[in-house]
Write an enzyme that holds these catalytic residues in place. Structure first.
Site, PDB file in Angstrom:
ATOM      1  N   GLY A  14      40.246 -21.497 -11.078  1.00 41.73           N
ATOM      2  CA  GLY A  14      40.657 -21.418 -12.410  1.00 41.73           C
ATOM      3  C   GLY A  14      39.691 -21.953 -13.341  1.00 41.73           C
ATOM      4  O   GLY A  14      39.849 -22.446 -14.687  1.00 41.73           O
ATOM      5  N   ASN A  16      37.727 -19.893 -15.021  1.00 46.21           N
ATOM      6  CA  ASN A  16      37.879 -18.938 -16.098  1.00 46.21           C
ATOM      7  C   ASN A  16      39.000 -19.322 -17.180  1.00 46.21           C
ATOM      8  O   ASN A  16      39.243 -19.354 -18.266  1.00 46.21           O
ATOM      9  CB  ASN A  16      38.081 -17.553 -15.906  1.00 46.21           C
ATOM     10  N   ARG A  67      55.898  -6.514  -2.251  1.00 39.39           N
ATOM     11  CA  ARG A  67      55.161  -6.781  -3.639  1.00 39.39           C
ATOM     12  C   ARG A  67      55.924  -6.415  -4.832  1.00 39.39           C
ATOM     13  O   ARG A  67      55.799  -6.926  -5.681  1.00 39.39           O
ATOM     14  CB  ARG A  67      53.997  -5.412  -3.655  1.00 39.39           C
ATOM     15  N   ARG A  93      45.938 -10.896  -5.882  1.00 37.50           N
ATOM     16  CA  ARG A  93      47.046  -9.857  -5.592  1.00 37.50           C
ATOM     17  C   ARG A  93      46.826  -8.768  -6.176  1.00 37.50           C
ATOM     18  O   ARG A  93      46.632  -8.720  -7.380  1.00 37.50           O
ATOM     19  CB  ARG A  93      48.463 -10.499  -5.736  1.00 37.50           C
ATOM     20  N   ASN A 109      41.621  -8.248 -17.165  1.00 34.87           N
ATOM     21  CA  ASN A 109      41.248  -8.781 -15.839  1.00 34.87           C
ATOM     22  C   ASN A 109      39.744  -9.067 -16.070  1.00 34.87           C
ATOM     23  O   ASN A 109      39.104  -8.390 -16.619  1.00 34.87           O
ATOM     24  CB  ASN A 109      41.199  -7.854 -14.544  1.00 34.87           C
ATOM     25  N   HIS A 111      35.954  -9.398 -13.729  1.00 33.97           N
ATOM     26  CA  HIS A 111      35.551  -8.957 -12.445  1.00 33.97           C
ATOM     27  C   HIS A 111      33.914  -9.305 -12.692  1.00 33.97           C
ATOM     28  O   HIS A 111      33.222  -9.034 -13.714  1.00 33.97           O
ATOM     29  CB  HIS A 111      35.772  -7.641 -12.314  1.00 33.97           C
ATOM     30  N   GLU A 145      44.662   1.009 -10.154  1.00 41.54           N
ATOM     31  CA  GLU A 145      43.482   1.005  -9.040  1.00 41.54           C
ATOM     32  C   GLU A 145      42.689  -0.266  -9.189  1.00 41.54           C
ATOM     33  O   GLU A 145      42.312  -0.756 -10.449  1.00 41.54           O
ATOM     34  CB  GLU A 145      42.363   2.181  -9.023  1.00 41.54           C
ATOM     35  N   ASP A 147      40.164  -2.985 -10.029  1.00 43.27           N
ATOM     36  CA  ASP A 147      38.745  -3.305 -10.908  1.00 43.27           C
ATOM     37  C   ASP A 147      38.702  -1.859 -11.744  1.00 43.27           C
ATOM     38  O   ASP A 147      37.473  -1.669 -11.883  1.00 43.27           O
ATOM     39  CB  ASP A 147      37.749  -3.678 -10.239  1.00 43.27           C
ATOM     40  N   ALA A 175      28.452 -16.638 -17.605  1.00 39.89           N
ATOM     41  CA  ALA A 175      28.497 -15.509 -18.454  1.00 39.89           C
ATOM     42  C   ALA A 175      29.988 -15.286 -18.558  1.00 39.89           C
ATOM     43  O   ALA A 175      30.458 -15.105 -19.609  1.00 39.89           O
ATOM     44  CB  ALA A 175      27.641 -14.357 -18.005  1.00 39.89           C
TER      45      ALA A 175
END
Ligand code: GRF
Length: 220
Positions: A14, A16, A67, A93, A109, A111, A145, A147, A175
């Site tokens: 956590g 971020n 799911r 997930r 999101n 990445h 899909e 990322d 960063a």
């Protein structure tokens, strides 16, 4: 200013989330976190949210048969909290297509690579294996899909000789902690929007010198 109501999905540390919590303390920040959901009961990020007096929920994927039912529980909790924008921050997930569709263009999101390069897990190990000289991080809108999706913001930094997965991850993470609040500000303020699967609307982009790695002044 009305602040956008943000939900954050986490699975672990956590850090971020913490960066977003800090950003939301600024009086002019256009978002506030109203709910943090973890799918992992003892995720460290839950304690960070509790310290900041943000409501938390654990929705453990192991308690659900599919799911679809897990995502339905997430969706119901987010709607109940009147969440307007959703941020995945180390949420491990994959979502169902239905969930992604219902949060389309309201769901971010982060990445730890310069997408579309190095999607998926073990990012830094693969960056090092490939001998990439520049890496970084990306905040993007979520698509089904993994990322994938329109890119909101990226940060680039050199891979250093002698970097290990840990050292590279640590620099990229620093960063990330600046990038995610910046990207959320752009989205929550309405400064950017998705148009034809591209994020448009940024007016402040400056032309900057390229990052050369190795640097041009390297002595040979
Ligand atoms: C970050 O590197 C993020 O880019 C990736 O998972 C990691 C989560 O770290 N998706 P934290 O839980 O935010 O500390």
């Amino acid at each position: 200013m009305t602040r956008k109501r943000v939900g954050v999905l986490i699975s672990g540390r956590g850090s971020n989330l913490e960066a977003l919590i800090e950003a939301c303390k600024a009086p002019d920040y256009p978002a506030k976190i109203v709910l943090v959901i973890s799918n992992v009961p003892d995720a460290q990020g839950l304690a960070r949210a509790e310290t900041a007096l943000i409501p938390t929920l654990t929705i453990n994927h192991k308690d659900f048969a599919s799911r679809e039912t897990f995502d339905a529980a997430l969706d119901a909790a987010l709607k109940e909290a009147k969440v307007e924008l959703l941020c995945n921050a180390g949420f491990l997930r994959l979502h169902t297509e239905g969930f992604v569709k219902s949060w389309r263009d309201r769901h971010l999101n982060i990445h730890p690579s310069l997408l579309p390069a190095f999607k998926g897990l073990h990012t830094h190990a693969r960056v090092l294996d490939e001998g990439a000289k520049i890496s970084g991080c990306t905040v993007h809108f979520v698509r089904p899909e993994m990322d994938c999706g329109p890119i909101v913001a990226q940060a680039a930094l050199p891979v250093l000789p002698g970097d290990t997965q840990e050292s590279l991850a640590a620099r990229v993470l620093q960063a990330e902690h600046r990038l995610y609040p910046h990207a959320l500000r752009l989205v929550a303020s309405g400064a950017v929007r998705v148009e034809g699967e591209r994020v448009v609307g940024m007016t402040q982009i400056r032309d900057q010198p390229p990052i050369f790695s190795p640097p041009l002044d390297e002595e040979i």
